[in-house]
Design a protein around this motif. Structure first.
Motif, PDB file in Angstrom:
ATOM      1  N   ALA A 134       2.413  -4.897   2.973  1.00 26.70           N
ATOM      2  CA  ALA A 134       1.173  -5.656   3.860  1.00 26.70           C
ATOM      3  C   ALA A 134       1.415  -7.028   3.490  1.00 26.70           C
ATOM      4  O   ALA A 134       0.904  -7.950   4.308  1.00 26.70           O
ATOM      5  CB  ALA A 134      -0.264  -5.052   3.506  1.00 26.70           C
ATOM      6  N   SER A 190      -3.540  -8.918  14.741  1.00 26.47           N
ATOM      7  CA  SER A 190      -4.001  -7.658  14.140  1.00 26.47           C
ATOM      8  C   SER A 190      -2.819  -7.190  13.272  1.00 26.47           C
ATOM      9  O   SER A 190      -1.815  -6.846  13.594  1.00 26.47           O
ATOM     10  CB  SER A 190      -4.772  -6.888  14.871  1.00 26.47           C
ATOM     11  N   GLY A 191      -3.073  -6.840  12.050  1.00 32.92           N
ATOM     12  CA  GLY A 191      -2.330  -6.080  11.014  1.00 32.92           C
ATOM     13  C   GLY A 191      -1.137  -7.075  10.425  1.00 32.92           C
ATOM     14  O   GLY A 191      -0.381  -6.580   9.609  1.00 32.92           O
ATOM     15  N   SER A 192      -1.321  -8.257  10.713  1.00 29.73           N
ATOM     16  CA  SER A 192      -0.257  -9.331  10.046  1.00 29.73           C
ATOM     17  C   SER A 192      -0.565  -9.362   8.682  1.00 29.73           C
ATOM     18  O   SER A 192       0.138 -10.123   7.880  1.00 29.73           O
ATOM     19  CB  SER A 192      -0.351 -10.722  10.579  1.00 29.73           C
ATOM     20  N   GLY A 193      -1.563  -9.069   8.012  1.00 31.30           N
ATOM     21  CA  GLY A 193      -1.854  -9.042   6.487  1.00 31.30           C
ATOM     22  C   GLY A 193      -2.727 -10.134   6.061  1.00 31.30           C
ATOM     23  O   GLY A 193      -3.103 -10.404   5.069  1.00 31.30           O
ATOM     24  N   LYS A 194      -3.532 -10.969   7.174  1.00 32.80           N
ATOM     25  CA  LYS A 194      -4.520 -11.670   6.640  1.00 32.80           C
ATOM     26  C   LYS A 194      -5.690 -11.190   5.928  1.00 32.80           C
ATOM     27  O   LYS A 194      -5.872 -12.029   5.071  1.00 32.80           O
ATOM     28  CB  LYS A 194      -5.036 -12.517   8.226  1.00 32.80           C
ATOM     29  N   SER A 195      -6.462 -10.316   6.235  1.00 30.31           N
ATOM     30  CA  SER A 195      -7.354  -9.920   5.176  1.00 30.31           C
ATOM     31  C   SER A 195      -6.889  -9.385   3.957  1.00 30.31           C
ATOM     32  O   SER A 195      -7.527  -9.294   2.921  1.00 30.31           O
ATOM     33  CB  SER A 195      -8.199  -8.775   6.077  1.00 30.31           C
ATOM     34  N   THR A 196      -5.749  -8.665   3.828  1.00 31.18           N
ATOM     35  CA  THR A 196      -4.888  -8.352   2.866  1.00 31.18           C
ATOM     36  C   THR A 196      -4.821  -9.689   1.826  1.00 31.18           C
ATOM     37  O   THR A 196      -5.051  -9.441   0.497  1.00 31.18           O
ATOM     38  CB  THR A 196      -3.641  -7.616   3.052  1.00 31.18           C
ATOM     39  N   ARG A 235      -8.494 -10.719   0.643  1.00 28.90           N
ATOM     40  CA  ARG A 235      -8.666  -9.689  -0.627  1.00 28.90           C
ATOM     41  C   ARG A 235      -8.033  -9.963  -1.847  1.00 28.90           C
ATOM     42  O   ARG A 235      -8.590  -9.917  -3.125  1.00 28.90           O
ATOM     43  CB  ARG A 235      -8.788  -8.551  -0.132  1.00 28.90           C
ATOM     44  N   ASP A 268       0.777   4.082   1.077  1.00 30.85           N
ATOM     45  CA  ASP A 268       0.880   5.000   2.088  1.00 30.85           C
ATOM     46  C   ASP A 268       1.714   4.238   3.319  1.00 30.85           C
ATOM     47  O   ASP A 268       1.459   4.714   4.608  1.00 30.85           O
ATOM     48  CB  ASP A 268      -0.500   5.368   2.633  1.00 30.85           C
ATOM     49  N   ARG A 269       2.153   2.934   3.159  1.00 32.00           N
ATOM     50  CA  ARG A 269       2.680   2.334   4.309  1.00 32.00           C
ATOM     51  C   ARG A 269       3.977   1.826   3.890  1.00 32.00           C
ATOM     52  O   ARG A 269       4.301   1.469   2.855  1.00 32.00           O
ATOM     53  CB  ARG A 269       1.660   0.731   4.239  1.00 32.00           C
ATOM     54  N   TYR A 284       0.870  -1.106   0.099  1.00 28.93           N
ATOM     55  CA  TYR A 284      -0.077   0.058   0.193  1.00 28.93           C
ATOM     56  C   TYR A 284       0.868   1.175  -0.104  1.00 28.93           C
ATOM     57  O   TYR A 284       1.887   1.226   0.697  1.00 28.93           O
ATOM     58  CB  TYR A 284      -0.973  -0.195   1.320  1.00 28.93           C
TER      59      TYR A 284
HETATM   60  N1  LIG Z   1      -6.407  -0.239   2.116  1.00 29.31           N
HETATM   61  C1  LIG Z   1      -5.393  -0.165   2.903  1.00 29.31           C
HETATM   62  N2  LIG Z   1      -4.567   0.807   2.784  1.00 29.31           N
HETATM   63  C2  LIG Z   1      -3.504   1.061   3.243  1.00 29.31           C
HETATM   64  N3  LIG Z   1      -3.008   0.137   4.257  1.00 29.31           N
HETATM   65  C3  LIG Z   1      -3.881  -0.936   4.639  1.00 29.31           C
HETATM   66  C4  LIG Z   1      -5.078  -1.186   3.735  1.00 29.31           C
HETATM   67  N4  LIG Z   1      -5.599  -2.419   4.157  1.00 29.31           N
HETATM   68  C5  LIG Z   1      -4.800  -2.900   5.147  1.00 29.31           C
HETATM   69  N5  LIG Z   1      -3.806  -1.950   5.354  1.00 29.31           N
HETATM   70  C6  LIG Z   1      -2.655  -2.097   6.418  1.00 29.31           C
HETATM   71  O1  LIG Z   1      -1.996  -3.350   6.032  1.00 29.31           O
HETATM   72  C7  LIG Z   1      -1.511  -4.035   6.985  1.00 29.31           C
HETATM   73  C8  LIG Z   1      -2.303  -5.507   7.087  1.00 29.31           C
HETATM   74  O2  LIG Z   1      -3.521  -5.221   7.380  1.00 29.31           O
HETATM   75  P1  LIG Z   1      -4.711  -6.593   7.138  1.00 29.31           P
HETATM   76  O3  LIG Z   1      -6.147  -5.750   7.274  1.00 29.31           O
HETATM   77  O4  LIG Z   1      -4.520  -7.076   6.029  1.00 29.31           O
HETATM   78  O5  LIG Z   1      -4.237  -7.171   8.680  1.00 29.31           O
HETATM   79  P2  LIG Z   1      -5.010  -8.294   9.344  1.00 29.31           P
HETATM   80  O6  LIG Z   1      -3.995  -9.426   9.862  1.00 29.31           O
HETATM   81  O7  LIG Z   1      -6.294  -8.836   8.424  1.00 29.31           O
HETATM   82  O8  LIG Z   1      -5.539  -7.590  10.616  1.00 29.31           O
HETATM   83  P3  LIG Z   1      -6.855  -7.691  11.382  1.00 29.31           P
HETATM   84  O9  LIG Z   1      -6.892  -8.693  11.889  1.00 29.31           O
HETATM   85  O10 LIG Z   1      -6.960  -6.583  12.461  1.00 29.31           O
HETATM   86  O11 LIG Z   1      -7.960  -7.566  10.496  1.00 29.31           O
HETATM   87  C9  LIG Z   1      -1.900  -3.306   8.142  1.00 29.31           C
HETATM   88  O12 LIG Z   1      -0.777  -2.545   8.617  1.00 29.31           O
HETATM   89  C10 LIG Z   1      -3.091  -2.461   7.557  1.00 29.31           C
HETATM   90  O13 LIG Z   1      -2.987  -1.126   8.389  1.00 29.31           O
END
Ligand SMILES: Nc1ncnc2c1ncn2[C@@H]1O[C@H](COP(=O)(O)OP(=O)(O)OP(=O)(O)O)[C@@H](O)[C@H]1O
Length: 262
Positions: A25, A45-51, A54, A20-21, A18
């Protein structure tokens, strides 16, 4: 008895940045999901699972990497070919309230995917099918909900019932794979257990593959054949579920295990 491992999805070297990061991710993530297999992803949280979820659903573009699904180069599909391939991947997310349109009755929410593709009829629905009420009724039966809910609106259902509706919708297109991203995180403990049990029953009866994502190691352990542990966008450990307690687990897995056992 020997069982053959047939991959349904194979993702290699996935990277997602991303702008802005400062750090990716997802960084060089690879995984394979076999036919009928449940692969679990656990991580804080934030480890990248939802990314990852998606990207696999093609809701997010990749910066690097390849995804094969049903022996097709899925990551580069576009337009009609992508829509066709996507029919075979279902998704269930954390918040069922957000996933259901509050203005639609349950039958309309449930039937949305099939209404968009009238030629599609899941083979597990018994024949002959005369109308959409009958299909919707059978879909509700699969998720153990009463027919009377078809005319209800989402706000009239409990969280667990709403999640069952989203699960029924996910199976309606007869997918090979369902990506379950924290499917029980918004539910109370009793509903969590019931939904996990339902998902296990559906996996058996419909021969589904699952990618089961959760921050909850106990749930991942219960559901999965194999577990991948993510941290800071990377897979730091992976193992068969029955190998969770092995002494050579990564130190981060060991710390999750301490919480799990506490
Ligand atoms: N659309 C986005 N734009 C910028 N940064 C993002 C975006 N989506 C996720 N991130 C960042 O990417 C990293 C991974 O996020 P992600 O949501 O994939 O983690 P996660 O393991 O699913 O966390 P959670 O369990 O809290 O949902 C985080 O630092 C998050 O802030």
């Amino acid at each position: 008895m020997t069982t053959t491992f047939t991959p349904i999805l194979k993702a290699d070297h996935l990277t997602k940045i991303y702008s802005d990061r400062p750090t990716p991710a997802l960084s060089d993530v690879s995984l394979t999901i076999g036919k009928g297999e449940c692969v679990g992803i656990v991580g804080e949280s934030g480890s990248g699972k939802s990314t990852l979820a998606r990207c696999l659903l093609r809701l997010e573009s990749l910066d690097q990497g390849t995804i094969e699904f049903r022996q097709q180069l899925y990551h580069s599909l576009k337009g009609h070919s992508l829509r066709q391939a996507r029919q075979h991947i279902g998704a269930v997310f954390q918040h069922p309230t957000a996933a259901l349109n509050p203005k639609l009755t349950i039958i309309d929410s449930l039937m949305e995917p099939l209404d968009l593709q009238p030629s599609l009829r899941p083979s597990f629905i018994s024949q002959p099918i005369r109308n959409r009420e009958q299909i919707a009724t059978q879909l509700l039966e699969y998720v153990q909900l009463p027919t009377k809910l078809l005319s209800a609106y989402p706000h009239e259902l409990s969280g667990g019932q709403k999640q069952r509706v989203t699960i029924a919708r996910a199976i309606s297109t007869e997918p090979d794979l369902i990506i379950l991203d924290e499917p029980t995180a918004s539910l109370d403990v009793t509903s969590q257990a019931a939904v996990l049990k339902l998902l296990q029953e559906l996996q058996q009866s419909l021969h589904l593959s699952y990618l089961f994502i959760s921050h909850d190691l106990a749930a991942v352990y219960q559901m999965s054949d194999r577990i991948l542990v993510m941290r800071h966008g990377q897979v730091v450990d992976q193992f068969a579920s029955n190998d969770l307690y092995h002494e050579e687990r990564h130190e981060y897995t060991a710390s999750l295990l301490d919480v799990f056992l506490a």
